[in-house]
Scaffold this motif. Structure first.
Motif, PDB file in Angstrom:
ATOM      1  N   PHE A  62      65.247  65.778  64.934  1.00 39.15           N
ATOM      2  CA  PHE A  62      66.030  65.471  63.765  1.00 39.15           C
ATOM      3  C   PHE A  62      66.932  64.289  63.926  1.00 39.15           C
ATOM      4  O   PHE A  62      67.199  63.286  63.049  1.00 39.15           O
ATOM      5  N   GLU A  63      67.067  64.114  65.059  1.00 39.76           N
ATOM      6  CA  GLU A  63      68.083  62.785  65.460  1.00 39.76           C
ATOM      7  C   GLU A  63      67.053  61.482  65.041  1.00 39.76           C
ATOM      8  O   GLU A  63      67.588  60.697  64.418  1.00 39.76           O
ATOM      9  N   ALA A  64      65.845  61.727  65.512  1.00 45.40           N
ATOM     10  CA  ALA A  64      64.865  60.358  65.028  1.00 45.40           C
ATOM     11  C   ALA A  64      65.040  60.388  63.763  1.00 45.40           C
ATOM     12  O   ALA A  64      64.632  59.080  62.976  1.00 45.40           O
ATOM     13  N   LEU A  65      64.673  61.378  62.709  1.00 43.82           N
ATOM     14  CA  LEU A  65      64.556  61.289  61.495  1.00 43.82           C
ATOM     15  C   LEU A  65      65.701  60.992  60.805  1.00 43.82           C
ATOM     16  O   LEU A  65      65.636  59.978  59.892  1.00 43.82           O
ATOM     17  N   GLU A  66      67.080  61.289  61.412  1.00 43.46           N
ATOM     18  CA  GLU A  66      68.221  60.687  61.022  1.00 43.46           C
ATOM     19  C   GLU A  66      68.466  59.242  61.054  1.00 43.46           C
ATOM     20  O   GLU A  66      68.781  58.417  59.995  1.00 43.46           O
ATOM     21  N   LYS A  67      68.108  58.698  62.176  1.00 45.25           N
ATOM     22  CA  LYS A  67      68.065  57.271  62.402  1.00 45.25           C
ATOM     23  C   LYS A  67      66.934  56.403  61.602  1.00 45.25           C
ATOM     24  O   LYS A  67      67.194  55.541  61.096  1.00 45.25           O
ATOM     25  N   GLY A  68      65.788  57.036  61.479  1.00 47.83           N
ATOM     26  CA  GLY A  68      64.626  56.447  60.956  1.00 47.83           C
ATOM     27  C   GLY A  68      64.845  56.353  59.590  1.00 47.83           C
ATOM     28  O   GLY A  68      64.596  55.320  58.771  1.00 47.83           O
ATOM     29  N   ALA A  69      65.510  57.211  58.972  1.00 51.69           N
ATOM     30  CA  ALA A  69      65.665  57.420  57.436  1.00 51.69           C
ATOM     31  C   ALA A  69      66.667  56.156  56.919  1.00 51.69           C
ATOM     32  O   ALA A  69      66.506  55.396  56.045  1.00 51.69           O
ATOM     33  N   ALA A  73      65.351  52.897  54.947  1.00 53.78           N
ATOM     34  CA  ALA A  73      65.797  52.558  53.765  1.00 53.78           C
ATOM     35  C   ALA A  73      65.917  51.270  53.253  1.00 53.78           C
ATOM     36  O   ALA A  73      65.805  50.878  52.299  1.00 53.78           O
ATOM     37  N   GLU A  74      65.825  50.340  54.428  1.00 53.51           N
ATOM     38  CA  GLU A  74      66.106  49.048  54.076  1.00 53.51           C
ATOM     39  C   GLU A  74      64.649  48.286  53.431  1.00 53.51           C
ATOM     40  O   GLU A  74      64.862  47.424  52.640  1.00 53.51           O
ATOM     41  N   GLU A  75      63.756  48.951  53.756  1.00 53.25           N
ATOM     42  CA  GLU A  75      62.533  48.532  53.370  1.00 53.25           C
ATOM     43  C   GLU A  75      62.003  49.528  52.374  1.00 53.25           C
ATOM     44  O   GLU A  75      60.968  49.069  51.592  1.00 53.25           O
ATOM     45  N   ALA A  76      62.241  50.656  52.328  1.00 53.00           N
ATOM     46  CA  ALA A  76      61.794  51.479  51.345  1.00 53.00           C
ATOM     47  C   ALA A  76      63.017  52.175  50.539  1.00 53.00           C
ATOM     48  O   ALA A  76      63.645  53.465  50.976  1.00 53.00           O
ATOM     49  N   PRO A  77      63.476  51.682  49.349  1.00 54.82           N
ATOM     50  CA  PRO A  77      64.944  52.189  49.087  1.00 54.82           C
ATOM     51  C   PRO A  77      64.870  53.323  48.242  1.00 54.82           C
ATOM     52  O   PRO A  77      65.982  54.051  48.220  1.00 54.82           O
ATOM     53  N   SER A  78      63.631  53.702  48.208  1.00 58.17           N
ATOM     54  CA  SER A  78      63.611  55.199  47.544  1.00 58.17           C
ATOM     55  C   SER A  78      64.136  56.281  48.725  1.00 58.17           C
ATOM     56  O   SER A  78      64.413  57.489  48.318  1.00 58.17           O
ATOM     57  N   LEU A  79      64.224  55.773  49.729  1.00 59.76           N
ATOM     58  CA  LEU A  79      64.904  56.872  50.842  1.00 59.76           C
ATOM     59  C   LEU A  79      66.352  56.826  51.143  1.00 59.76           C
ATOM     60  O   LEU A  79      67.022  57.267  51.909  1.00 59.76           O
ATOM     61  N   LYS A  80      67.059  55.752  50.030  1.00 62.02           N
ATOM     62  CA  LYS A  80      68.491  55.573  50.455  1.00 62.02           C
ATOM     63  C   LYS A  80      69.289  56.813  50.207  1.00 62.02           C
ATOM     64  O   LYS A  80      70.368  56.878  50.828  1.00 62.02           O
ATOM     65  N   GLY A  81      68.867  57.840  49.428  1.00 64.57           N
ATOM     66  CA  GLY A  81      69.579  58.930  49.282  1.00 64.57           C
ATOM     67  C   GLY A  81      69.685  59.916  50.471  1.00 64.57           C
ATOM     68  O   GLY A  81      70.860  60.599  50.621  1.00 64.57           O
ATOM     69  N   ALA A 169      58.606  61.787  63.442  1.00 59.27           N
ATOM     70  CA  ALA A 169      59.852  61.065  62.535  1.00 59.27           C
ATOM     71  C   ALA A 169      59.028  60.168  61.782  1.00 59.27           C
ATOM     72  O   ALA A 169      59.166  59.787  60.395  1.00 59.27           O
ATOM     73  N   ARG A 170      58.304  59.150  62.383  1.00 58.89           N
ATOM     74  CA  ARG A 170      57.874  57.934  61.656  1.00 58.89           C
ATOM     75  C   ARG A 170      56.678  58.287  60.923  1.00 58.89           C
ATOM     76  O   ARG A 170      56.764  57.661  59.636  1.00 58.89           O
ATOM     77  N   VAL A 171      56.026  59.009  60.991  1.00 62.20           N
ATOM     78  CA  VAL A 171      54.914  59.777  60.091  1.00 62.20           C
ATOM     79  C   VAL A 171      55.568  60.525  59.110  1.00 62.20           C
ATOM     80  O   VAL A 171      54.995  60.206  58.013  1.00 62.20           O
ATOM     81  N   ILE A 172      56.410  61.149  59.231  1.00 59.44           N
ATOM     82  CA  ILE A 172      57.121  62.156  58.314  1.00 59.44           C
ATOM     83  C   ILE A 172      57.544  60.872  57.351  1.00 59.44           C
ATOM     84  O   ILE A 172      57.589  61.219  56.032  1.00 59.44           O
ATOM     85  N   LEU A 173      58.519  60.050  57.666  1.00 60.54           N
ATOM     86  CA  LEU A 173      58.954  58.831  56.855  1.00 60.54           C
ATOM     87  C   LEU A 173      57.946  58.447  55.805  1.00 60.54           C
ATOM     88  O   LEU A 173      58.089  58.069  54.786  1.00 60.54           O
ATOM     89  N   HIS A 174      56.895  57.977  56.642  1.00 59.49           N
ATOM     90  CA  HIS A 174      55.636  57.312  55.781  1.00 59.49           C
ATOM     91  C   HIS A 174      55.281  58.187  54.674  1.00 59.49           C
ATOM     92  O   HIS A 174      55.139  57.851  53.518  1.00 59.49           O
ATOM     93  N   GLU A 175      55.134  59.528  54.829  1.00 57.42           N
ATOM     94  CA  GLU A 175      54.578  60.352  53.778  1.00 57.42           C
ATOM     95  C   GLU A 175      55.828  60.647  52.772  1.00 57.42           C
ATOM     96  O   GLU A 175      55.404  60.826  51.602  1.00 57.42           O
ATOM     97  N   TRP A 176      56.881  60.672  53.516  1.00 58.79           N
ATOM     98  CA  TRP A 176      58.264  60.794  52.337  1.00 58.79           C
ATOM     99  C   TRP A 176      58.066  59.671  51.207  1.00 58.79           C
ATOM    100  O   TRP A 176      58.499  59.975  50.270  1.00 58.79           O
ATOM    101  N   VAL A 177      57.852  58.531  51.900  1.00 59.65           N
ATOM    102  CA  VAL A 177      57.798  57.236  50.832  1.00 59.65           C
ATOM    103  C   VAL A 177      56.686  57.535  49.436  1.00 59.65           C
ATOM    104  O   VAL A 177      57.205  57.383  48.583  1.00 59.65           O
TER     105      VAL A 177
END
Length: 222
Positions: A62-69, A73-81, A169-177
């Motif tokens: 969870f800590e990695a996801l919060e920081k990673g998101a 978001a700087e390179e993937a604006p769709s995650l800014k929410g 977290a990195r993999v989750i963020l990729h798929e979230w994009v």
């Protein structure tokens, strides 16, 4: 990582049925419907694990996801929410979420030492059905752990949890994009790359950022 088309009709599974507990008011709540169109919606990531994870492992993820998101978001604006994070094993019945995304962690998410191994399968994937990328993210913990295994010697348990959490977290963020943009394409660099090596999985790791040579030296010795 990949976006897949179903090869055969999918049968309801226990984990998929649990998403029915997420109640969405016509997929948008009233407040979001009145918000300016340029504001990205806030997602709710509900994370289920095949095998039991210790509290320390959940906390590191969870800590990695919060920081990673925030960084992604700087390179993937769709995650800014951003996103609210929920453990599937402690989720309350009747949880309400306007934009739920289910994340399934397959295999063993505990990082242990093992010989060098080149993953043969995808680290993560999502499904595309009738042209729509569904809000179900799949992560192969076993593949991730096998890729990181040679780095583990000398790490204490907390450090292992941190490294594994960052990689997942990195993999989750990729798929979230993919889910957030409804785009199956990839980029040449960053979180949207088509494949991740060890350096990509640990791109947000503070120790690696402070001394990139440390990781390069370890990789040379493998």
């Amino acid at each position: 990582m990949r976006v897949e088309l179903p090869r055969q009709p999918r049968r309801p599974a226990k984990l998929l049925l649990m998403i029915a507990l997420l109640i969405s008011a016509c997929s948008k709540d009233r407040a979001f419907a009145q918000a300016p169109a340029h504001i990205e919606p806030r997602a709710t990531l509900v994370i289920f694990a095949d095998k039991r994870m210790a509290d320390g492992e959940w906390a590191a993820l969870f800590e990695a996801l919060e920081k990673g998101a925030r960084d992604a978001a700087e390179e993937a604006p769709s995650l800014k929410g951003g996103a609210d994070l929920v453990r599937g094993d402690t989720m309350e019945r009747g949880l309400m979420a306007s934009h739920p995304i289910s994340v399934y962690l397959h295999g063993n998410c505990r990082l242990i030492a093992m010989p060098r191994y080149t993953p043969v399968g995808a680290l993560g994937w999502v499904w595309r059905v009738h042209g729509r990328i569904e809000p179900f993210i799949h992560v192969d913990c076993t593949e991730i752990a096998q890729e990181l295994g040679p780095l583990v010697l000398g790490m204490n348990s907390k450090r292992r949890d941190t490294v594994m959490g960052e990689a997942m977290a990195r993999v989750i963020l990729h798929e979230w994009v993919h889910v957030a943009t409804q785009n199956a394409g990839h980029a040449a660099h960053g979180v949207a790359k088509s494949s991740f090596g060890i350096a990509d999985l640990l791109a947000e790791d503070e120790e690696v950022r402070r001394d990139p040579r440390m990781l390069r030296e370890r990789l040379k010795r493998m």
